[in-house]
Design an enzyme around this catalytic site. Structure first.
Site, PDB file in Angstrom:
ATOM      1  N   HIS A 115       0.817  -1.216   0.000  1.00 52.12           N
ATOM      2  CA  HIS A 115       0.000   0.000   0.000  1.00 52.12           C
ATOM      3  C   HIS A 115       0.849   1.263   0.000  1.00 52.12           C
ATOM      4  O   HIS A 115       0.456   2.271  -0.596  1.00 52.12           O
ATOM      5  CB  HIS A 115      -0.971  -0.011   1.190  1.00 52.12           C
ATOM      6  CG  HIS A 115      -1.977  -1.119   1.090  1.00 52.12           C
ATOM      7  ND1 HIS A 115      -2.432  -1.833   2.165  1.00 52.12           N
ATOM      8  CD2 HIS A 115      -2.613  -1.642  -0.001  1.00 52.12           C
ATOM      9  CE1 HIS A 115      -3.304  -2.743   1.752  1.00 52.12           C
ATOM     10  NE2 HIS A 115      -3.425  -2.646   0.445  1.00 52.12           N
ATOM     11  N   HIS A 144      -8.455  -7.478  -7.692  1.00 55.57           N
ATOM     12  CA  HIS A 144      -8.761  -8.338  -6.533  1.00 55.57           C
ATOM     13  C   HIS A 144      -8.887  -7.398  -5.336  1.00 55.57           C
ATOM     14  O   HIS A 144      -7.935  -7.210  -4.575  1.00 55.57           O
ATOM     15  CB  HIS A 144      -7.649  -9.356  -6.310  1.00 55.57           C
ATOM     16  CG  HIS A 144      -7.473 -10.342  -7.426  1.00 55.57           C
ATOM     17  ND1 HIS A 144      -6.990  -9.988  -8.664  1.00 55.57           N
ATOM     18  CD2 HIS A 144      -7.732 -11.679  -7.490  1.00 55.57           C
ATOM     19  CE1 HIS A 144      -6.946 -11.078  -9.436  1.00 55.57           C
ATOM     20  NE2 HIS A 144      -7.388 -12.106  -8.746  1.00 55.57           N
ATOM     21  N   SER A 175      -6.555  -1.577  -0.427  1.00 61.16           N
ATOM     22  CA  SER A 175      -6.238  -0.792  -1.628  1.00 61.16           C
ATOM     23  C   SER A 175      -7.416   0.080  -2.100  1.00 61.16           C
ATOM     24  O   SER A 175      -7.189   1.230  -2.500  1.00 61.16           O
ATOM     25  CB  SER A 175      -5.721  -1.707  -2.740  1.00 61.16           C
ATOM     26  OG  SER A 175      -6.518  -2.864  -2.877  1.00 61.16           O
ATOM     27  N   GLU A 235     -14.175  -7.927  -7.438  1.00 58.48           N
ATOM     28  CA  GLU A 235     -14.030  -8.875  -6.329  1.00 58.48           C
ATOM     29  C   GLU A 235     -14.973 -10.034  -6.622  1.00 58.48           C
ATOM     30  O   GLU A 235     -16.098  -9.820  -7.071  1.00 58.48           O
ATOM     31  CB  GLU A 235     -14.366  -8.170  -5.003  1.00 58.48           C
ATOM     32  CG  GLU A 235     -14.509  -9.053  -3.790  1.00 58.48           C
ATOM     33  CD  GLU A 235     -13.292  -9.900  -3.441  1.00 58.48           C
ATOM     34  OE1 GLU A 235     -12.180  -9.350  -3.292  1.00 58.48           O
ATOM     35  OE2 GLU A 235     -13.457 -11.127  -3.318  1.00 58.48           O
ATOM     36  N   ASP A 253     -14.530 -12.028 -12.010  1.00 63.18           N
ATOM     37  CA  ASP A 253     -13.178 -12.589 -11.934  1.00 63.18           C
ATOM     38  C   ASP A 253     -12.167 -11.493 -12.304  1.00 63.18           C
ATOM     39  O   ASP A 253     -12.249 -10.896 -13.377  1.00 63.18           O
ATOM     40  CB  ASP A 253     -13.069 -13.774 -12.905  1.00 63.18           C
ATOM     41  CG  ASP A 253     -11.641 -14.282 -13.002  1.00 63.18           C
ATOM     42  OD1 ASP A 253     -10.903 -14.196 -12.004  1.00 63.18           O
ATOM     43  OD2 ASP A 253     -11.255 -14.747 -14.096  1.00 63.18           O
ATOM     44  N   GLY A 254     -11.239 -11.243 -11.401  1.00 64.94           N
ATOM     45  CA  GLY A 254     -10.281 -10.157 -11.593  1.00 64.94           C
ATOM     46  C   GLY A 254      -9.410 -10.332 -12.832  1.00 64.94           C
ATOM     47  O   GLY A 254      -9.042  -9.360 -13.489  1.00 64.94           O
ATOM     48  N   ASP A 271      -3.742  -8.145  -7.351  1.00 66.11           N
ATOM     49  CA  ASP A 271      -3.340  -8.596  -6.012  1.00 66.11           C
ATOM     50  C   ASP A 271      -4.044  -9.912  -5.664  1.00 66.11           C
ATOM     51  O   ASP A 271      -4.878  -9.973  -4.757  1.00 66.11           O
ATOM     52  CB  ASP A 271      -3.722  -7.484  -5.006  1.00 66.11           C
ATOM     53  CG  ASP A 271      -3.272  -7.779  -3.595  1.00 66.11           C
ATOM     54  OD1 ASP A 271      -2.399  -8.643  -3.410  1.00 66.11           O
ATOM     55  OD2 ASP A 271      -3.799  -7.135  -2.675  1.00 66.11           O
TER      56      ASP A 271
HETATM   57  C1  LIG Z   1      -5.057 -10.250  -1.256  1.00 60.67           C
HETATM   58  S1  LIG Z   1      -6.778  -9.980  -1.202  1.00 60.67           S
HETATM   59  C2  LIG Z   1      -6.940  -8.371  -1.850  1.00 60.67           C
HETATM   60  C3  LIG Z   1      -6.535  -7.269  -0.959  1.00 60.67           C
HETATM   61  C4  LIG Z   1      -6.722  -5.913  -1.519  1.00 60.67           C
HETATM   62  N1  LIG Z   1      -6.169  -5.782  -2.857  1.00 60.67           N
HETATM   63  C5  LIG Z   1      -6.054  -4.884  -0.634  1.00 60.67           C
HETATM   64  O1  LIG Z   1      -4.888  -4.565  -0.874  1.00 60.67           O
HETATM   65  O2  LIG Z   1      -6.705  -4.390   0.287  1.00 60.67           O
HETATM   66  C6  LIG Z   1      -7.348 -10.955  -2.551  1.00 60.67           C
HETATM   67  C7  LIG Z   1      -8.848 -10.824  -2.800  1.00 60.67           C
HETATM   68  O3  LIG Z   1      -9.134 -11.444  -4.051  1.00 60.67           O
HETATM   69  C8  LIG Z   1     -10.409 -12.075  -3.970  1.00 60.67           C
HETATM   70  N2  LIG Z   1     -10.432 -13.041  -5.077  1.00 60.67           N
HETATM   71  C9  LIG Z   1     -10.018 -14.337  -5.100  1.00 60.67           C
HETATM   72  N3  LIG Z   1     -10.101 -14.827  -6.358  1.00 60.67           N
HETATM   73  C10 LIG Z   1     -10.563 -13.812  -7.132  1.00 60.67           C
HETATM   74  C11 LIG Z   1     -10.824 -13.674  -8.523  1.00 60.67           C
HETATM   75  N4  LIG Z   1     -10.632 -14.689  -9.382  1.00 60.67           N
HETATM   76  N5  LIG Z   1     -11.266 -12.485  -8.980  1.00 60.67           N
HETATM   77  C12 LIG Z   1     -11.460 -11.439  -8.144  1.00 60.67           C
HETATM   78  N6  LIG Z   1     -11.233 -11.503  -6.825  1.00 60.67           N
HETATM   79  C13 LIG Z   1     -10.778 -12.674  -6.322  1.00 60.67           C
HETATM   80  C14 LIG Z   1     -10.461 -12.626  -2.579  1.00 60.67           C
HETATM   81  O4  LIG Z   1     -11.804 -12.822  -2.162  1.00 60.67           O
HETATM   82  C15 LIG Z   1      -9.737 -11.517  -1.782  1.00 60.67           C
HETATM   83  O5  LIG Z   1     -10.661 -10.585  -1.293  1.00 60.67           O
END
Ligand SMILES: C[S@@+](CC[C@H](N)C(=O)[O-])C[C@H]1O[C@@H](n2cnc3c(N)ncnc32)[C@H](O)[C@@H]1O
Length: 281
Positions: free
Chosen positions: A18, A41, A102, A120, A145-146, A166
């Site tokens: 961050h 994500h 983030s 998300e 899906d990210g 992420d």
């Molecule tokens: C490491 S965390 C993200 C933290 C966030 N970027 C932050 O810095 O505050 C990863 C996130 O990705 C989500 N996630 C998992 N697979 C995903 C996908 N295929 N597409 C989008 N989000 C996904 C999870 O539910 C989780 O909330």
């Protein structure tokens, strides 16, 4: 999808990610023209540090807790200011009540002309993200899906901006999936700034990842890493990395100032003997 970020919010890896994200956003804000921030994500946006998950691990104490309780030299404080401001309210001991993920950091830093897109996949997290972020006409939240968003949403109409990727790194092939999806996006938008997070555990995997990107023709790469201890027998995460594509020209210099200080501050051992950082352009 078992990963729950609330257990780890505000830990050393979050602080590293961050703080660097805040420096990239600060750089993009130097020009008046609007930009877009895409977070593939996103998580839930802001994390309650008195919540059950954070209370159970207390990981934030070794990250944001350590940094906030430090005596900061002025040049470090200056570079940390946007991130410190986004952390927000503190208790009487100076400890944060919540920690900005983030999305909350971006929401704090973006200007009225900028836009942000958050993806998300976890349905409950999408709802919490919406509730935590409130109404904001600059923002779009997508239950998606990210990686699909990474490929589909570039280039943004603004033609300027940052894509933060992420992923939770739950799967053994995550580096390959990350590289393939990033390359597809980069071919569509080679001038965008991309920040790709990864754990630092096996350096061969990271070397291969950079090798694959360079082989595909990606030239402007900045490799940033921070390690707070030697590998531990329980295999816990002690190293964190960010691969920045098309980095702002000031980022390497700022990272060379910030990372040694952060590594020393968040080191597991009091003498910081196993804390390391890397800034490689
Ligand atoms: C490491 S965390 C993200 C933290 C966030 N970027 C932050 O810095 O505050 C990863 C996130 O990705 C989500 N996630 C998992 N697979 C995903 C996908 N295929 N597409 C989008 N989000 C996904 C999870 O539910 C989780 O909330």
């Amino acid at each position: 999808m078992n990963y729950r970020h609330a257990f780890h919010a505000g830990n050393f890896a979050d602080v590293f990610k961050h703080v660097l994200l805040s420096r990239i956003l600060a750089y993009l804000s130097r020009k008046e023209t609007p930009f877009r921030y895409i977070d593939t994500h996103a998580g839930v946006g802001r994390y309650d540090l008195s919540g059950e998950e954070a209370q159970r691990t207390q990981e934030w104490r070794g990250g944001v807790g350590r940094v906030l309780s430090a005596d900061m030299p002025p040049h470090i404080r200056e570079l940390l200011t946007p991130w410190l401001m986004a952390v927000g309210e503190r208790d009487e001991e100076g400890m944060p009540l919540s920690y900005p993920g983030s999305p909350a950091l971006a929401q704090y830093m973006l200007r009225s002309q900028d836009k942000m897109t958050f993806c998300e996949l976890h349905p409950k997290d999408v709802a919490t993200l919406g509730a935590n972020m409130g109404r904001d006409r600059r923002m779009k939240i997508l239950e998606l899906d990210g990686y699909m968003a990474l490929r589909a949403y570039v280039p943004p109409v603004e033609r300027r901006g940052l894509v933060m990727v992420d992923p939770p790194f739950e799967n053994v092939d995550e580096f390959d999936v990350l590289a393939q999806n990033f390359l597809e996006a980069w071919r569509k938008w080679p001038t965008g700034v991309y920040a790709l997070w990864h754990p630092v555990k096996d350096s061969r995997l990271i070397d291969n990842f950079y090798f694959d990107l360079r082989k595909a023709g990606v030239e402007r790469l900045l490799r940033l890493e921070l390690t707070i201890a030697a590998p531990t027998p329980d295999g816990r995460l002690v190293g964190t990395g960010l691969c920045v594509v098309n980095p702002p020209h000031v980022l390497a210099e700022e990272a060379r100032i910030l990372l040694p200080w952060l590594a020393n501050r968040m080191a597991l051992e009091a003498d910081g003997k196993d804390a390391r950082f890397m800034v490689k352009g």
